[in-house]
Structure formats: C-alpha cells, structure tokens
Motif scaffolding. Structure first.
Motif, PDB file in Angstrom:
ATOM      1  N   ARG A  17      20.584 -25.161   6.210  1.00 56.36           N
ATOM      2  CA  ARG A  17      20.563 -24.488   7.507  1.00 56.36           C
ATOM      3  C   ARG A  17      21.982 -24.383   8.036  1.00 56.36           C
ATOM      4  O   ARG A  17      22.719 -25.364   8.053  1.00 56.36           O
ATOM      5  CB  ARG A  17      19.710 -25.293   8.495  1.00 56.36           C
ATOM      6  CG  ARG A  17      19.541 -24.649   9.827  1.00 56.36           C
ATOM      7  CD  ARG A  17      18.589 -23.485   9.730  1.00 56.36           C
ATOM      8  NE  ARG A  17      18.552 -22.796  10.988  1.00 56.36           N
ATOM      9  CZ  ARG A  17      18.205 -21.541  11.118  1.00 56.36           C
ATOM     10  NH1 ARG A  17      17.851 -20.854  10.079  1.00 56.36           N
ATOM     11  NH2 ARG A  17      18.182 -20.980  12.276  1.00 56.36           N
ATOM     12  N   LEU A  19      24.024 -23.657  11.377  1.00 55.64           N
ATOM     13  CA  LEU A  19      23.870 -23.563  12.825  1.00 55.64           C
ATOM     14  C   LEU A  19      25.095 -22.866  13.399  1.00 55.64           C
ATOM     15  O   LEU A  19      26.225 -23.151  13.000  1.00 55.64           O
ATOM     16  CB  LEU A  19      23.732 -24.959  13.444  1.00 55.64           C
ATOM     17  CG  LEU A  19      22.615 -25.825  12.883  1.00 55.64           C
ATOM     18  CD1 LEU A  19      22.587 -27.159  13.603  1.00 55.64           C
ATOM     19  CD2 LEU A  19      21.274 -25.128  13.004  1.00 55.64           C
ATOM     20  N   SER A  23      25.033 -22.715  19.847  1.00 55.24           N
ATOM     21  CA  SER A  23      23.610 -22.374  19.915  1.00 55.24           C
ATOM     22  C   SER A  23      22.766 -23.627  20.091  1.00 55.24           C
ATOM     23  O   SER A  23      23.222 -24.747  19.870  1.00 55.24           O
ATOM     24  CB  SER A  23      23.179 -21.637  18.645  1.00 55.24           C
ATOM     25  OG  SER A  23      23.220 -22.525  17.535  1.00 55.24           O
ATOM     26  N   THR A  25      19.330 -25.239  18.629  1.00 54.19           N
ATOM     27  CA  THR A  25      18.347 -25.173  17.547  1.00 54.19           C
ATOM     28  C   THR A  25      17.318 -26.256  17.780  1.00 54.19           C
ATOM     29  O   THR A  25      17.665 -27.392  18.108  1.00 54.19           O
ATOM     30  CB  THR A  25      19.025 -25.388  16.180  1.00 54.19           C
ATOM     31  OG1 THR A  25      20.000 -24.360  15.998  1.00 54.19           O
ATOM     32  CG2 THR A  25      18.014 -25.348  15.051  1.00 54.19           C
ATOM     33  N   CYS A  26      16.061 -25.907  17.605  1.00 56.33           N
ATOM     34  CA  CYS A  26      14.982 -26.864  17.811  1.00 56.33           C
ATOM     35  C   CYS A  26      14.224 -27.066  16.507  1.00 56.33           C
ATOM     36  O   CYS A  26      13.860 -26.101  15.841  1.00 56.33           O
ATOM     37  CB  CYS A  26      14.053 -26.349  18.900  1.00 56.33           C
ATOM     38  SG  CYS A  26      12.891 -27.586  19.433  1.00 56.33           S
ATOM     39  N   THR A 179      27.013 -27.010  20.594  1.00 52.99           N
ATOM     40  CA  THR A 179      25.907 -26.861  19.657  1.00 52.99           C
ATOM     41  C   THR A 179      24.916 -27.977  19.944  1.00 52.99           C
ATOM     42  O   THR A 179      25.288 -29.147  20.004  1.00 52.99           O
ATOM     43  CB  THR A 179      26.422 -26.949  18.207  1.00 52.99           C
ATOM     44  OG1 THR A 179      27.447 -25.971  18.040  1.00 52.99           O
ATOM     45  CG2 THR A 179      25.299 -26.710  17.216  1.00 52.99           C
ATOM     46  N   ASP A 194      17.548 -21.183  20.937  1.00 54.14           N
ATOM     47  CA  ASP A 194      17.941 -19.924  20.305  1.00 54.14           C
ATOM     48  C   ASP A 194      17.230 -19.772  18.956  1.00 54.14           C
ATOM     49  O   ASP A 194      16.885 -18.681  18.541  1.00 54.14           O
ATOM     50  CB  ASP A 194      19.459 -19.897  20.081  1.00 54.14           C
ATOM     51  CG  ASP A 194      20.221 -20.027  21.386  1.00 54.14           C
ATOM     52  OD1 ASP A 194      19.900 -19.291  22.330  1.00 54.14           O
ATOM     53  OD2 ASP A 194      21.133 -20.871  21.461  1.00 54.14           O
ATOM     54  N   THR A 195      17.065 -20.888  18.260  1.00 53.81           N
ATOM     55  CA  THR A 195      16.446 -20.879  16.937  1.00 53.81           C
ATOM     56  C   THR A 195      15.455 -22.015  16.846  1.00 53.81           C
ATOM     57  O   THR A 195      15.758 -23.130  17.278  1.00 53.81           O
ATOM     58  CB  THR A 195      17.514 -21.088  15.830  1.00 53.81           C
ATOM     59  OG1 THR A 195      18.523 -20.117  16.005  1.00 53.81           O
ATOM     60  CG2 THR A 195      16.910 -20.961  14.458  1.00 53.81           C
TER      61      THR A 195
END
Length: 195
Positions: A17, A19, A23, A25-26, A179, A194-195
């Motif tokens: 992944r 990142l 952002s 990210t979850c 981040t 965001d993601t």
C-alpha cells in the motif's frame, strides 16, 4: 509486506500500500489482535518477516528510535498515563516538549476546553479522567512532537456519544497536514477517511 504474529496468525500476506502524504487512510477490521499487530508494525514495535515500511525513501528499521519517534507517533486504544499531571503526561519522555508545546497541542485538538475547567489546569493530576479525556491526552502527547505520520488504534471504541463526537473533532484537527492511519471497527469513522 508479510507479518505473522507470535501466535502464528498471518496478519498481512504480501500486502502493498502506498499512502499519499497528508492523506487519511482507514483500515477496517474486527480482530483486536490484528489491529494491535498492524499498529505495532507502524510504530516499529514489531518487524515484518518480509518487506518493509518506509516513509519517503527511509526504511523505518534503519532509523534510530528517536528519529522514528519524530516521524511516527501513535495513540493506542487503551492509552497509558503516568501518575502525574496532565502536562507531565503530554510531555512524557520528550525533553524537547515544553509547556508552550503542551498547550499548543491541546489547543489544536480542542482538549484545552476540558482542561481549562480544572482548577489547576495543566497541573491537574491525570488520574480520574474519563476514557475520552485519556485518549485526548494521548493524542496531544502524540502531536506535541509534530510527527509526520499519526497512527490511531480504534480511537472511538467504548466512548459515549458525546465523547465520540469530541474525539472525532480532535482527530479531524490532528490529521491536518499530516499522514494519518486509523485502525477501526466503526464504518462511521472510516467514511471520514480519504482512503
């Protein structure tokens, strides 16, 4: 990256992944042990059996502990507090964090609102705080060092609705210009990412 925990559970299997800086990210999942394992990997407490975690072109394993702590900070689901004041807990083990940095971190996430209600404000003993207040102190402690990456492990678990709203506001403020990785079981929190 691949990682198998000490009980033999395969937590990550050839995961990859990228990142984007700044952002949120979850990662959504239901197994506490998997969340704890991934949190440990991101904070450098565990090492993957295969692959690596890098920030920019810097492999976290190659960095001295103090450099890692400057880059990545985390808030665990059940944050620990020392037997001291609110300020002691936020500045814990960080000689570079003074009173001004403590107050700035608290203002950033809005926890100064509940701290200002205590008679001794930042010198108030930290014992007896609610679960939401404890998590806010842990979040302020993470932010006081101004990390590039913030890792949050199930930050709204077991909070009442008012504390959950306060924590979500705090997370939104903390995520500004950094981040952020949130591990959670709650889809309502995941939808904010965001993601």
């Amino acid at each position: 990256m691949s990682y198998t925990d000490e009980d033999g559970n395969r937590v990550l299997d050839n995961a990859h992944r990228l990142l984007i800086a700044g952002s949120t990210t979850c990662l959504v999942g239901s197994a506490d042990r998997d969340q704890a394992a991934i949190t440990g990997l991101l904070l450098g407490l565990h090492q993957p059996q295969e692959g690596s975690i890098a920030i920019g072109d810097r492999d976290l394993r190659s960095l001295p502990l103090l450099d890692r702590r400057t880059l990545v900070a985390g808030v665990l689901q059940d944050p620990w507090l020392i037997d001291g004041t609110i300020a002691d807990n936020i500045a814990f083990d960080r000689p570079d964090v003074d009173g001004a940095a403590v107050e700035a971190a608290c203002r950033q996430i809005g926890s100064d609102r509940f701290i200002d209600r205590f008679p001794d404000r930042y010198q108030q003993p930290a014992r007896g705080l609610s679960p939401g207040q404890r998590r806010c102190l842990a979040l302020a402690r993470a932010l006081a060092g101004d990390p590039a990456v913030l890792v949050l492990e199930d930050p709204t678990a077991d909070l009442d609705p008012d504390e959950e709203r306060e924590m979500i506001r705090a997370i939104d403020a903390a995520a500004q210009n950094r981040t952020t990785i949130v591990l959670t079981r709650r889809l309502s929190l995941a939808r904010r990412a965001d993601t």
